[in-house]
Design a protein around this motif. Structure first.
Motif, PDB file in Angstrom:
ATOM      1  N   LEU A 201       0.821  -1.207   0.000  1.00 28.16           N
ATOM      2  CA  LEU A 201       0.000   0.000   0.000  1.00 28.16           C
ATOM      3  C   LEU A 201       0.858   1.261   0.000  1.00 28.16           C
ATOM      4  O   LEU A 201       0.526   2.255  -0.660  1.00 28.16           O
ATOM      5  CB  LEU A 201      -0.955   0.002   1.190  1.00 28.16           C
ATOM      6  N   ALA A 202       1.961   1.249   0.711  1.00 23.85           N
ATOM      7  CA  ALA A 202       2.862   2.407   0.722  1.00 23.85           C
ATOM      8  C   ALA A 202       3.466   2.629  -0.655  1.00 23.85           C
ATOM      9  O   ALA A 202       3.551   3.772  -1.135  1.00 23.85           O
ATOM     10  CB  ALA A 202       3.958   2.210   1.763  1.00 23.85           C
ATOM     11  N   ILE A 203       3.879   1.559  -1.317  1.00 27.29           N
ATOM     12  CA  ILE A 203       4.454   1.681  -2.663  1.00 27.29           C
ATOM     13  C   ILE A 203       3.422   2.212  -3.640  1.00 27.29           C
ATOM     14  O   ILE A 203       3.697   3.115  -4.434  1.00 27.29           O
ATOM     15  CB  ILE A 203       5.038   0.328  -3.122  1.00 27.29           C
ATOM     16  N   VAL A 204       2.205   1.675  -3.594  1.00 30.95           N
ATOM     17  CA  VAL A 204       1.137   2.138  -4.482  1.00 30.95           C
ATOM     18  C   VAL A 204       0.822   3.610  -4.204  1.00 30.95           C
ATOM     19  O   VAL A 204       0.619   4.399  -5.120  1.00 30.95           O
ATOM     20  CB  VAL A 204      -0.114   1.245  -4.334  1.00 30.95           C
ATOM     21  N   GLY A 205       0.802   3.992  -2.942  1.00 30.82           N
ATOM     22  CA  GLY A 205       0.550   5.389  -2.587  1.00 30.82           C
ATOM     23  C   GLY A 205       1.618   6.321  -3.131  1.00 30.82           C
ATOM     24  O   GLY A 205       1.320   7.399  -3.639  1.00 30.82           O
ATOM     25  N   LEU A 206       2.871   5.921  -3.027  1.00 29.63           N
ATOM     26  CA  LEU A 206       3.962   6.746  -3.559  1.00 29.63           C
ATOM     27  C   LEU A 206       3.867   6.875  -5.076  1.00 29.63           C
ATOM     28  O   LEU A 206       4.074   7.959  -5.632  1.00 29.63           O
ATOM     29  CB  LEU A 206       5.316   6.156  -3.158  1.00 29.63           C
ATOM     30  N   LEU A 207       3.562   5.781  -5.739  1.00 23.93           N
ATOM     31  CA  LEU A 207       3.430   5.840  -7.194  1.00 23.93           C
ATOM     32  C   LEU A 207       2.257   6.724  -7.606  1.00 23.93           C
ATOM     33  O   LEU A 207       2.358   7.502  -8.560  1.00 23.93           O
ATOM     34  CB  LEU A 207       3.273   4.429  -7.769  1.00 23.93           C
ATOM     35  N   ALA A 208       1.153   6.626  -6.892  1.00 27.07           N
ATOM     36  CA  ALA A 208      -0.014   7.462  -7.208  1.00 27.07           C
ATOM     37  C   ALA A 208       0.311   8.936  -6.979  1.00 27.07           C
ATOM     38  O   ALA A 208      -0.055   9.798  -7.786  1.00 27.07           O
ATOM     39  CB  ALA A 208      -1.205   7.031  -6.357  1.00 27.07           C
ATOM     40  N   LYS A 209       1.011   9.241  -5.899  1.00 28.81           N
ATOM     41  CA  LYS A 209       1.392  10.623  -5.623  1.00 28.81           C
ATOM     42  C   LYS A 209       2.310  11.160  -6.717  1.00 28.81           C
ATOM     43  O   LYS A 209       2.169  12.302  -7.156  1.00 28.81           O
ATOM     44  CB  LYS A 209       2.084  10.690  -4.269  1.00 28.81           C
ATOM     45  N   LYS A 210       3.228  10.331  -7.173  1.00 29.03           N
ATOM     46  CA  LYS A 210       4.150  10.750  -8.227  1.00 29.03           C
ATOM     47  C   LYS A 210       3.388  11.022  -9.526  1.00 29.03           C
ATOM     48  O   LYS A 210       3.654  12.010 -10.221  1.00 29.03           O
ATOM     49  CB  LYS A 210       5.206   9.664  -8.440  1.00 29.03           C
ATOM     50  N   GLN A 211       2.436  10.171  -9.864  1.00 32.11           N
ATOM     51  CA  GLN A 211       1.644  10.360 -11.085  1.00 32.11           C
ATOM     52  C   GLN A 211       0.796  11.622 -10.991  1.00 32.11           C
ATOM     53  O   GLN A 211       0.685  12.373 -11.948  1.00 32.11           O
ATOM     54  CB  GLN A 211       0.733   9.155 -11.331  1.00 32.11           C
ATOM     55  N   LEU A 212       0.172  11.851  -9.847  1.00 37.84           N
ATOM     56  CA  LEU A 212      -0.670  13.033  -9.691  1.00 37.84           C
ATOM     57  C   LEU A 212       0.145  14.316  -9.756  1.00 37.84           C
ATOM     58  O   LEU A 212      -0.306  15.315 -10.309  1.00 37.84           O
ATOM     59  CB  LEU A 212      -1.443  12.960  -8.375  1.00 37.84           C
ATOM     60  N   SER A 213       1.344  14.299  -9.206  1.00 39.70           N
ATOM     61  CA  SER A 213       2.172  15.511  -9.274  1.00 39.70           C
ATOM     62  C   SER A 213       2.632  15.768 -10.706  1.00 39.70           C
ATOM     63  O   SER A 213       2.808  16.916 -11.107  1.00 39.70           O
ATOM     64  CB  SER A 213       3.365  15.398  -8.338  1.00 39.70           C
ATOM     65  N   ALA A 214       2.792  14.717 -11.503  1.00 40.21           N
ATOM     66  CA  ALA A 214       3.195  14.896 -12.901  1.00 40.21           C
ATOM     67  C   ALA A 214       2.054  15.453 -13.729  1.00 40.21           C
ATOM     68  O   ALA A 214       2.279  16.205 -14.677  1.00 40.21           O
ATOM     69  CB  ALA A 214       3.663  13.568 -13.486  1.00 40.21           C
ATOM     70  N   THR A 215       0.805  15.126 -13.388  1.00 42.00           N
ATOM     71  CA  THR A 215      -0.324  15.633 -14.156  1.00 42.00           C
ATOM     72  C   THR A 215      -0.656  17.065 -13.797  1.00 42.00           C
ATOM     73  O   THR A 215      -1.389  17.726 -14.526  1.00 42.00           O
ATOM     74  CB  THR A 215      -1.578  14.764 -13.951  1.00 42.00           C
ATOM     75  N   ARG A 216      -0.138  17.570 -12.709  1.00 41.09           N
ATOM     76  CA  ARG A 216      -0.393  18.953 -12.304  1.00 41.09           C
ATOM     77  C   ARG A 216       0.638  19.914 -12.878  1.00 41.09           C
ATOM     78  O   ARG A 216       0.695  21.063 -12.471  1.00 41.09           O
ATOM     79  CB  ARG A 216      -0.397  19.057 -10.787  1.00 41.09           C
ATOM     80  N   ALA A 217       1.454  19.463 -13.789  1.00 41.76           N
ATOM     81  CA  ALA A 217       2.451  20.329 -14.415  1.00 41.76           C
ATOM     82  C   ALA A 217       1.741  21.428 -15.186  1.00 41.76           C
ATOM     83  O   ALA A 217       0.652  21.230 -15.717  1.00 41.76           O
ATOM     84  CB  ALA A 217       3.341  19.510 -15.349  1.00 41.76           C
TER      85      ALA A 217
END
Length: 82
Positions: free
Chosen positions: A14-30
């Motif tokens: 769950l921690a790994i999935v959360g980190l990956l989701a956070k990384k993806q969301l920050s990339a879409t907010r560019a």
């Protein structure tokens, strides 16, 4: 003991999935780059100031592209001539 390892493994996943989701969301907010004019088109004097103007500009560009595509001849398949 197996249950503890199962829970620890689940928390790690769950921690790994959360980190990956956070990384993806920050990339879409560019920030979105400004609209570009098509090659060969007259450059605009100033970039659109409002969302409405940007929307109208995009609609006009799509309309121009569709009209250009509709003017092109449709290629005929090779086997249709037989």
């Amino acid at each position: 003991m197996r249950a503890v390892f199962g829970l620890v493994g689940l928390v790690v996943v769950l921690a790994i999935v959360g980190l990956l989701a956070k990384k993806q969301l920050s990339a879409t907010r560019a920030p979105v780059p400004a609209l570009q004019t098509a090659p060969g088109a007259a450059p605009a004097s100033a970039p659109p100031a409002t969302v409405r103007e940007q929307s109208q500009q995009v609609q006009q560009q799509v309309k121009q592209q569709m009209e250009g595509l509709m003017q092109q001849a449709r290629p005929m398949p090779e086997d249709a001539a037989k």
